[in-house]
Design a protein around this motif. Structure first.
Motif, PDB file in Angstrom:
ATOM      1  N   THR A 284       0.932  -1.265   0.063  1.00 52.92           N
ATOM      2  CA  THR A 284       0.002  -0.085  -0.041  1.00 52.92           C
ATOM      3  C   THR A 284       0.812   1.227  -0.049  1.00 52.92           C
ATOM      4  OG1 THR A 284      -1.702  -1.277   1.162  1.00 52.92           O
ATOM      5  CG2 THR A 284      -2.009   1.273   1.195  1.00 52.92           C
ATOM      6  N   SER A 285       2.092   1.217   0.686  1.00 53.57           N
ATOM      7  CA  SER A 285       2.856   2.298   0.827  1.00 53.57           C
ATOM      8  C   SER A 285       3.436   2.565  -0.649  1.00 53.57           C
ATOM      9  CB  SER A 285       3.966   1.983   1.609  1.00 53.57           C
ATOM     10  OG  SER A 285       3.582   2.160   2.930  1.00 53.57           O
ATOM     11  N   ILE A 286       3.861   1.386  -1.307  1.00 55.49           N
ATOM     12  CA  ILE A 286       4.232   1.617  -2.821  1.00 55.49           C
ATOM     13  C   ILE A 286       3.193   2.368  -3.727  1.00 55.49           C
ATOM     14  CG2 ILE A 286       4.879   0.262  -4.768  1.00 55.49           C
ATOM     15  CD1 ILE A 286       6.258  -1.561  -3.209  1.00 55.49           C
ATOM     16  N   ALA A 287       1.907   1.951  -3.345  1.00 58.09           N
ATOM     17  CA  ALA A 287       0.876   2.400  -4.243  1.00 58.09           C
ATOM     18  C   ALA A 287       0.594   4.006  -4.061  1.00 58.09           C
ATOM     19  CB  ALA A 287      -0.668   1.774  -4.042  1.00 58.09           C
ATOM     20  N   VAL A 288       0.731   4.324  -2.664  1.00 54.11           N
ATOM     21  CA  VAL A 288       0.555   5.650  -2.487  1.00 54.11           C
ATOM     22  C   VAL A 288       1.256   6.487  -2.917  1.00 54.11           C
ATOM     23  CG1 VAL A 288       0.410   7.372  -0.350  1.00 54.11           C
ATOM     24  CG2 VAL A 288      -1.010   5.073  -0.456  1.00 54.11           C
ATOM     25  N   VAL A 289       2.878   6.113  -2.808  1.00 50.58           N
ATOM     26  CA  VAL A 289       4.084   6.879  -3.199  1.00 50.58           C
ATOM     27  C   VAL A 289       4.183   7.118  -4.497  1.00 50.58           C
ATOM     28  CG1 VAL A 289       6.491   7.172  -3.102  1.00 50.58           C
ATOM     29  CG2 VAL A 289       5.110   6.605  -0.935  1.00 50.58           C
ATOM     30  N   GLY A 290       4.255   6.070  -5.364  1.00 51.18           N
ATOM     31  CA  GLY A 290       4.310   5.925  -6.779  1.00 51.18           C
ATOM     32  C   GLY A 290       3.156   4.964  -7.456  1.00 51.18           C
ATOM     33  N   GLY A 291       2.123   5.142  -6.941  1.00 53.78           N
ATOM     34  CA  GLY A 291       1.046   4.352  -7.642  1.00 53.78           C
ATOM     35  C   GLY A 291       0.505   4.755  -9.101  1.00 53.78           C
ATOM     36  N   SER A 292       0.722   5.900  -9.242  1.00 51.69           N
ATOM     37  CA  SER A 292       0.092   6.264 -10.656  1.00 51.69           C
ATOM     38  C   SER A 292       0.910   5.696 -11.720  1.00 51.69           C
ATOM     39  CB  SER A 292       0.154   7.805 -10.463  1.00 51.69           C
ATOM     40  OG  SER A 292       1.291   8.357 -10.204  1.00 51.69           O
ATOM     41  N   MET A 293       2.296   5.736 -11.306  1.00 47.82           N
ATOM     42  CA  MET A 293       3.148   5.036 -12.520  1.00 47.82           C
ATOM     43  C   MET A 293       3.024   3.560 -12.492  1.00 47.82           C
ATOM     44  SD  MET A 293       7.293   5.584 -12.697  1.00 47.82           S
ATOM     45  CE  MET A 293       7.442   4.625 -11.173  1.00 47.82           C
ATOM     46  N   LEU A 294       3.238   2.995 -11.351  1.00 54.16           N
ATOM     47  CA  LEU A 294       3.243   1.452 -11.342  1.00 54.16           C
ATOM     48  C   LEU A 294       1.742   1.108 -11.718  1.00 54.16           C
ATOM     49  CD1 LEU A 294       4.809   0.953  -7.880  1.00 54.16           C
ATOM     50  CD2 LEU A 294       5.864   0.543 -10.117  1.00 54.16           C
ATOM     51  N   ALA A 295       0.513   1.548 -11.320  1.00 52.88           N
ATOM     52  CA  ALA A 295      -0.653   1.035 -11.711  1.00 52.88           C
ATOM     53  C   ALA A 295      -0.713   1.055 -13.263  1.00 52.88           C
ATOM     54  CB  ALA A 295      -1.807   1.925 -11.097  1.00 52.88           C
ATOM     55  N   SER A 296      -0.202   1.871 -13.877  1.00 58.93           N
ATOM     56  CA  SER A 296      -0.255   1.746 -15.677  1.00 58.93           C
ATOM     57  C   SER A 296       0.598   0.949 -16.105  1.00 58.93           C
ATOM     58  CB  SER A 296      -0.176   3.196 -16.083  1.00 58.93           C
ATOM     59  OG  SER A 296       0.972   3.816 -15.549  1.00 58.93           O
ATOM     60  N   LYS A 297       1.844   0.586 -15.538  1.00 59.72           N
ATOM     61  CA  LYS A 297       2.970  -0.073 -16.148  1.00 59.72           C
ATOM     62  C   LYS A 297       3.126  -1.154 -15.793  1.00 59.72           C
ATOM     63  CE  LYS A 297       5.547   4.409 -17.414  1.00 59.72           C
ATOM     64  NZ  LYS A 297       6.465   5.044 -17.551  1.00 59.72           N
ATOM     65  N   ILE A 298       2.676  -1.730 -14.281  1.00 62.96           N
ATOM     66  CA  ILE A 298       3.037  -3.091 -13.727  1.00 62.96           C
ATOM     67  C   ILE A 298       2.614  -4.378 -14.772  1.00 62.96           C
ATOM     68  CG2 ILE A 298       0.836  -3.353 -12.656  1.00 62.96           C
ATOM     69  CD1 ILE A 298       2.653  -4.366 -10.305  1.00 62.96           C
ATOM     70  N   SER A 299       3.595  -5.214 -14.782  1.00 61.40           N
ATOM     71  CA  SER A 299       3.188  -6.275 -15.729  1.00 61.40           C
ATOM     72  C   SER A 299       2.382  -7.214 -14.982  1.00 61.40           C
ATOM     73  CB  SER A 299       4.528  -6.917 -16.390  1.00 61.40           C
ATOM     74  OG  SER A 299       4.144  -8.239 -16.853  1.00 61.40           O
ATOM     75  N   GLN A 300       1.046  -7.439 -15.279  1.00 64.80           N
ATOM     76  CA  GLN A 300       0.185  -8.314 -14.494  1.00 64.80           C
ATOM     77  C   GLN A 300       0.592 -10.124 -14.831  1.00 64.80           C
ATOM     78  OE1 GLN A 300      -2.712  -7.391 -12.457  1.00 64.80           O
ATOM     79  NE2 GLN A 300      -1.386  -5.736 -12.305  1.00 64.80           N
ATOM     80  N   GLY A 301       1.100 -10.214 -15.907  1.00 65.26           N
ATOM     81  CA  GLY A 301       1.563 -11.380 -16.270  1.00 65.26           C
ATOM     82  C   GLY A 301       2.697 -12.047 -15.180  1.00 65.26           C
ATOM     83  N   LYS A 302       3.851 -11.277 -14.980  1.00 67.58           N
ATOM     84  CA  LYS A 302       4.772 -11.708 -14.147  1.00 67.58           C
ATOM     85  C   LYS A 302       4.486 -11.697 -12.739  1.00 67.58           C
ATOM     86  CE  LYS A 302       8.452  -9.289 -17.072  1.00 67.58           C
ATOM     87  NZ  LYS A 302       9.607  -8.085 -17.104  1.00 67.58           N
ATOM     88  N   VAL A 303       3.515 -10.839 -12.261  1.00 65.70           N
ATOM     89  CA  VAL A 303       2.964 -10.707 -11.044  1.00 65.70           C
ATOM     90  C   VAL A 303       2.253 -12.117 -10.840  1.00 65.70           C
ATOM     91  CG1 VAL A 303       1.451  -9.641  -9.376  1.00 65.70           C
ATOM     92  CG2 VAL A 303       2.942  -8.452 -10.681  1.00 65.70           C
ATOM     93  N   ALA A 304       1.453 -12.340 -11.970  1.00 64.47           N
ATOM     94  CA  ALA A 304       0.658 -13.826 -11.575  1.00 64.47           C
ATOM     95  C   ALA A 304       1.471 -14.941 -11.883  1.00 64.47           C
ATOM     96  CB  ALA A 304      -0.508 -13.782 -12.842  1.00 64.47           C
TER      97      ALA A 304
END
Length: 205
Positions: free
Chosen positions: A165-185
């Motif tokens: 949640t801290s990562i989301a709050v601090v840099g979430g706008s960038m991560l939410a649009s660029k994170i690879s859902q395939g790798k996380v899954a």
């Protein structure tokens, strides 16, 4: 487990989008309060279940549950590609934005609850709590607490939620649009399969 389950999830995006509009500290405190309460409830349920069902059966159920989540996440990773993942992520962000917009018109409720807590805190708390209810991380936390140390599960899950949640709050706008859902899954699927094997080969005594 929580890190790979929550990174890029709906609760992650809620925290990221709210932090773009409101003070980060208030959003973070509201989200973490909801997640900590949910974690305590989940671990509590995990300790109650073995009193109703034998440890052997609960361990077997946990093994099957981990296996199911692992295979499901690997299937999601196998089906995802860059375009589909980006489109899916954008759709989820749009859905969360609609939820946030729907809260803007409830000024009367805001005035009522402002006597007890700030409206932003309540929005962050309620949206996060509802999004987390029935989520795979909650179910996995309950399953893990049935045959592992509840205090350890609660502490580990709380730390995972805090980091994510801290990562989301601090840099979430960038991560939410660029994170690879395939790798996380993929990582999450392999981790859950590891939990399943551990439960099968090393059952509680």
């Amino acid at each position: 487990m929580i890190l790979v389950s929550e990174m890029g999830d709906e609760t992650f995006i809620i925290a990221a989008l709210m932090a773009m509009r409101h003070p980060k500290a208030i959003v973070l405190s509201g989200a973490l309060t909801a997640l900590i309460i949910m974690t305590v409830l989940s671990t509590g349920l995990g300790r109650v279940v073995p009193n109703l069902i034998s440890r052997k059966h609960t361990n077997s159920a946990a093994t099957v549950l981990y296996l199911f989540f692992g295979l499901r996440l690997l299937y999601i990773a196998w089906r995802s590609d860059s375009k589909t993942s980006a489109a899916s992520q954008k759709k989820e962000i749009d859905e969360v934005e609609e939820k946030l917009e729907s809260q803007q018109g409830k000024s009367s409720y805001r005035r009522f609850f402002s006597r007890f807590c700030t409206p932003i805190f309540l929005e962050s708390f309620i949206l996060t709590f509802l999004a987390e209810w029935g989520d795979r991380s909650q179910i996995a936390t309950i399953a893990l607490a049935t045959h592992k140390n509840a205090v350890g599960v609660a502490i580990g899950a709380t730390i995972g939620h805090t980091i994510c949640t801290s990562i989301a709050v601090v840099g979430g706008s960038m991560l939410a649009s660029k994170i690879s859902q395939g790798k996380v899954a993929t990582i999450g699927g392999l981790l859950f399969l590891g939990f399943s094997l551990s439960s099968y080969f090393y059952p509680p005594m």
